[in-house]
Scaffold this motif. Structure first.
Motif, PDB file in Angstrom:
ATOM      1  N   GLY A 410       0.815  -1.212   0.000  1.00  0.00           N
ATOM      2  CA  GLY A 410       0.000   0.000   0.000  1.00  0.00           C
ATOM      3  C   GLY A 410       0.844   1.254   0.000  1.00  0.00           C
ATOM      4  O   GLY A 410       0.516   2.249  -0.665  1.00  0.00           O
ATOM      5  N   ARG A 411       1.942   1.238   0.750  1.00  0.00           N
ATOM      6  CA  ARG A 411       2.835   2.410   0.778  1.00  0.00           C
ATOM      7  C   ARG A 411       3.408   2.685  -0.613  1.00  0.00           C
ATOM      8  O   ARG A 411       3.471   3.847  -1.051  1.00  0.00           O
ATOM      9  CB  ARG A 411       3.960   2.170   1.782  1.00  0.00           C
ATOM     10  CG  ARG A 411       5.197   3.058   1.658  1.00  0.00           C
ATOM     11  CD  ARG A 411       4.980   4.500   2.064  1.00  0.00           C
ATOM     12  NE  ARG A 411       6.043   5.340   1.515  1.00  0.00           N
ATOM     13  CZ  ARG A 411       7.240   5.530   2.065  1.00  0.00           C
ATOM     14  NH1 ARG A 411       7.541   4.960   3.220  1.00  0.00           N
ATOM     15  NH2 ARG A 411       8.125   6.332   1.499  1.00  0.00           N
ATOM     16  N   LEU A 412       3.830   1.655  -1.329  1.00  0.00           N
ATOM     17  CA  LEU A 412       4.370   1.842  -2.679  1.00  0.00           C
ATOM     18  C   LEU A 412       3.322   2.454  -3.607  1.00  0.00           C
ATOM     19  O   LEU A 412       3.633   3.341  -4.415  1.00  0.00           O
ATOM     20  CB  LEU A 412       4.860   0.512  -3.239  1.00  0.00           C
ATOM     21  CG  LEU A 412       6.221   0.029  -2.736  1.00  0.00           C
ATOM     22  CD1 LEU A 412       6.415  -1.457  -3.048  1.00  0.00           C
ATOM     23  CD2 LEU A 412       7.350   0.846  -3.353  1.00  0.00           C
ATOM     24  N   LEU A 413       2.087   2.000  -3.522  1.00  0.00           N
ATOM     25  CA  LEU A 413       1.034   2.547  -4.376  1.00  0.00           C
ATOM     26  C   LEU A 413       0.726   3.994  -3.994  1.00  0.00           C
ATOM     27  O   LEU A 413       0.500   4.839  -4.872  1.00  0.00           O
ATOM     28  CB  LEU A 413      -0.217   1.680  -4.278  1.00  0.00           C
ATOM     29  CG  LEU A 413      -0.050   0.220  -4.724  1.00  0.00           C
ATOM     30  CD1 LEU A 413      -1.337  -0.560  -4.511  1.00  0.00           C
ATOM     31  CD2 LEU A 413       0.379   0.133  -6.185  1.00  0.00           C
ATOM     32  N   ALA A 414       0.753   4.296  -2.704  1.00  0.00           N
ATOM     33  CA  ALA A 414       0.542   5.679  -2.265  1.00  0.00           C
ATOM     34  C   ALA A 414       1.674   6.581  -2.742  1.00  0.00           C
ATOM     35  O   ALA A 414       1.444   7.735  -3.128  1.00  0.00           O
ATOM     36  CB  ALA A 414       0.420   5.728  -0.743  1.00  0.00           C
ATOM     37  N   ASP A 415       2.904   6.070  -2.723  1.00  0.00           N
ATOM     38  CA  ASP A 415       4.049   6.870  -3.150  1.00  0.00           C
ATOM     39  C   ASP A 415       3.866   7.408  -4.565  1.00  0.00           C
ATOM     40  O   ASP A 415       4.327   8.510  -4.883  1.00  0.00           O
ATOM     41  CB  ASP A 415       5.327   6.026  -3.115  1.00  0.00           C
ATOM     42  CG  ASP A 415       5.849   5.791  -1.712  1.00  0.00           C
ATOM     43  OD1 ASP A 415       5.477   6.551  -0.800  1.00  0.00           O
ATOM     44  OD2 ASP A 415       6.626   4.834  -1.539  1.00  0.00           O
TER      45      ASP A 415
END
Length: 775
Positions: A410-415
């Motif tokens: 999820g963090r990668l997609l938010a980035d």
């Protein structure tokens, strides 16, 4: 992914007008792996080989047709064309391919790229709509990238190797080519981000992946601990620490448990033996545990522990995997057969209805000499450039992930621009919120920096999915979402009304990613695990370790399988978003994903019957290939020679009388002697002196850095592998893009921080029972 075994002309290939046209210029492994993923998904990948063929074609062991098993594994389902880039005709052929390609995968170093006119600015000028993904040792502009990308060197330069192995022995590289695989997953992610920007009105881009950055990104927890504790963590190995690998009657098991499960562990080992000593004498306890485990087969220990909810794992060697009932049930080993033998040893790294996976043969040398003419010219529709440059802008993700694998995805997609809504339970939030660092819990009202790194840039809501009102609200959120991520133990989402079938009923176009331990089905689907469990069960630990020892894991301090799964999970989501795949359950078994990284070793075992064992830091294709002690305490340097000219230069530097003039075969036959001579030379010099001298003569070399030393390396800060300083340190990004730089993410949300804002978009009657942050 579906279990297609069709050959090159099978009907699961994407339609010609939707299949990507990919050109691959690969000298190293990472680019090959990325190309293999795209070919397996049905895209047209053209491998450009030099005259005489790719080096892996003839690297032993060979199959019955004289083709290297590594080549068969890494280059399956590709087409091939011979291109002599040292001639005008060869460069013309490459130019014609690139004129009609969507994607270029390359690992050309800066010197070679300049000579061929393939630097990043030249690519963007000559082919403005092309997406190029570069995977090199240290980045497009770093002279160290003139040497082929090597996982050992990357893991040393990036600091990961300092965390693998026993504390009183040399640092280790993970078995196989793990950083190359992680870089390939990052490459697929970056490629899909750039292609998505292109479809939304942007031009092509160049994605710059440095293997040493990927290794540092994987080791992000060491950055956090160093920032908060002031000293870098060290490798704990398999024979010390809270978790340990112990002998069973027929192999090895990893004794893995949460602190609150001590009494459960006592119950496991106390029948029929007496109960272990109290925690006040842990070494005495471990002696009792070791005696208990030594009497039982490793699978028996595993089964008994798992039945009690302990995340214990047994060390599966690659022979064990071939007969594993979970892998058999999920059809992991499949592929076309030649003379009664499966030649593509493993199936897809994920399952999901609607996605193809092709397992065909590698290209014959020069077999597609007219491949360029089979591609029609690219036609670009006129479009209005997007006002929002973020690749995933407009994508909404419901993030039910916890700890690392799910939350980090999820963090990668938010980035990269997605709106990611982290959904937690007020009574059972993500355990990482209060995760201790260096033995210290976070402040009373603070967040663990571990949680911050995996959840920065997200919004936060709380829902009680054990209630009808909470489930109804989740369903309404899912109706407006594009993606759901979860990494619960199998069965939990179904009980909470958050499983794929339930949510697909309210949103047929929902993309649903499950990152479970062993997949959504099969007899062991519900087993518990940590990253260390999966190190063992996947076979990775069985090929990681010292040549005179047993299996080695990445340890709880790294948890490599979690990190690899998050990169692959994000790549798979981005792929589906770009390719228009909707309404699909992406079932990623973390165990299978890590086994997939050992495909070439599995092929070798199937062909020869030999079960691979740990080889220390030695690898096929390079010698010498190891770490060597320097004069300073705890100082090491890594060397990897893949060409004879490097060995000759090394010989002249370190031991000309003994090594100069020796042919390549002699170096392979006398590796022990060579290591002794190199070690004598490095011990007499500081690490800096060793690196400088070896670099000067053209030998591929890297220092073995710790996290404390890594923070003083400007490249990691400049390339944003980590963000912030001191106690504001958090994980950064695994690569750079020339056309897009992600902004600094907002802080991770407090529990339920964005409740009112997120739920305000839902009709009032549908949010009854949802608690706001202040209620």
């Amino acid at each position: 992914m579906t279990t297609a075994d069709e050959g090159r002309d099978g009907d699961r290939r994407p339609a010609p007008d939707t299949a990507l046209r990919v050109v691959e210029l690969s000298g190293g492994v990472a680019v090959k792996i990325c190309g293999r993923l795209l070919a397996g998904l049905g895209h047209d990948v053209v491998l450009c080989e030099p005259p005489g063929g790719d080096a892996l074609r003839t690297r032993e062991p060979l199959d019955e047709h004289g083709v290297g098993l590594a080549f068969s594994s890494l280059d399956a389902d590709k087409r091939g064309v011979v291109v002599d880039l040292d001639t005008a005709d060869g460069r013309s052929v490459l130019g014609e391919l690139l004129d009609r390609a969507d994607l270029l995968l390359t690992d050309l170093g800066p010197t070679r790229a300049r000579a061929l006119g393939l630097t990043a600015p030249e690519i963007r000028a000559a082919w403005p709509d092309l997406v190029a993904v570069s995977m090199t040792a240290a980045g497009l502009d770093d002279p160290r990238s003139d040497h082929p990308g090597d996982s050992l060197l990357a893991e040393c330069q990036g600091g990961l190797a300092s965390m693998i192995g026993e504390p009183d022995r040399s640092p280790l590289s993970l078995g196989g080519e793990q950083t190359a695989h992680a870089a390939a997953f990052a490459g697929l992610f970056g490629a899909m981000l750039a292609l998505r920007r292109r479809t939304r009105g942007a031009r092509g881009d160049v994605v710059d992946i440095a293997l040493c950055d990927v290794a540092a990104y994987i080791d992000w927890k060491s950055d956090i601990e160093t920032a908060f504790a002031g000293t870098a963590p060290t490798r704990t190995g398999a024979t010390a620490g809270q978790w340990r690998i112990v002998r069973a009657a027929d192999g090895w098991v990893g004794v893995i448990f949460a602190p609150e499960q001590w009494d459960v562990l006592v119950r496991l080992v106390s029948e029929p033996a007496p109960a272990p000593a109290p925690r006040s004498d842990p070494e005495q306890c471990w002696k009792l545990i070791e005696r208990w485990a030594a009497r039982l087969p490793k699978r028996t220990v595993y089964e008994r522990a798992q039945a009690l909810g302990l995340a214990v794992g047994f060390s599966a060697d690659l022979g064990d995997l071939l007969g594993d009932r979970q892998y058999e049930a999920r059809g992991f080993f499949r592929g076309p057969r030649r003379n009664g033998r499966t030649i593509a040893p493993v199936g897809p790294p994920a399952h999901g209805a609607g996605l193809p996976w092709r397992s065909g043969p590698p290209p014959t040398l020069g077999g597609d000499s007219v491949v360029a003419r089979s591609w029609s010219p690219i036609g670009r529709e006129e479009s209005t450039p997007s006002r929002e440059g973020a690749p995933l802008a407009g994508v909404t993700v419901l993030d039910l992930g916890t700890i690392t694998a799910g939350a980090a995805t999820g963090r990668l997609l938010a980035d990269y621009g997605a709106t990611v809504i982290k959904v937690e339970s007020a009574s059972h939030p993500d355990p990482f919120r209060q995760w201790p660092v260096a033995g210290r819990p976070p402040a009373r009202d603070g967040l663990s920096p571990m949680f911050e790194s995996n959840n920065a840039g997200k919004q936060g809501v709380v829902l009680d999915l054990k209630t009808e009102a909470g489930r109804e609200t989740l369903h309404r959120l899912a109706a407006q979402a594009d993606v759901v991520i979860e990494n619960f133990t199998v069965g939990v989402t179904r009980r909470l009304g958050a499983d794929f079938e339930t949510l697909r009923a309210v949103n047929p176009r929902l993309l649903y990613l499950s990152l479970s331990s062993q997949g959504q089905d099969g007899p062991e689907a519900g087993r518990r695990s940590y990253g260390s469990t999966l190190d063992l069960l996947s076979g990775l630990a069985s090929v990681t370790g010292y040549r005179d020892g047993g299996p080695m894991w990445s340890s709880g301090e790294v948890n490599y399988p979690d990190q690899a799964a998050s990169l692959f999970g994000a790549a798979l989501v981005a792929y589906c978003l770009d390719r228009g795949v909707r309404g699909v359950h992406l079932d990623v078994s973390q165990r299978e994903l890590i086994s997939w990284t050992l495909a070439d070793r599995i092929a070798e075992h199937r062909a020869t019957g030999v079960v691979p064992a740990p080889t220390g830091n030695r690898r096929p294709g390079a010698t010498p290939h190891d770490v060597y002690p320097c004069s300073g305490k705890g100082q090491w340097v890594a060397i990897a020679c893949r060409r004879q000219d490097e060995r000759d230069a090394l010989a002249r530097l370190v031991a000309p009388a003994e090594l100069a003039g020796k042919p390549e075969a002699w170096w392979w036959e006398h590796e022990e002697l060579v290591d002794e001579l190199i070690g004598a030379w490095t011990r007499a010099r500081s690490r800096t002196e060793c690196v400088d001298a070896l670099t000067e003569v053209g030998v591929a070399v890297a220092p073995v850095l710790t996290a404390a030393e890594r923070k003083h390396e400007p490249r990691f800060r400049e390339r944003r592998v980590y963000l912030g300083e001191g106690e504001s340190r958090r994980k950064g990004f695994p690569f750079t893009m020339r056309g897009y730089a992600p902004p600094e993410p907002t802080p991770a949300p407090a529990l339920g921080q964005d409740q009112e804002a997120v739920l305000a978009v839902l009709p009032v009657e549908h949010v009854t029972g949802c608690r706001s942050r202040g209620s």
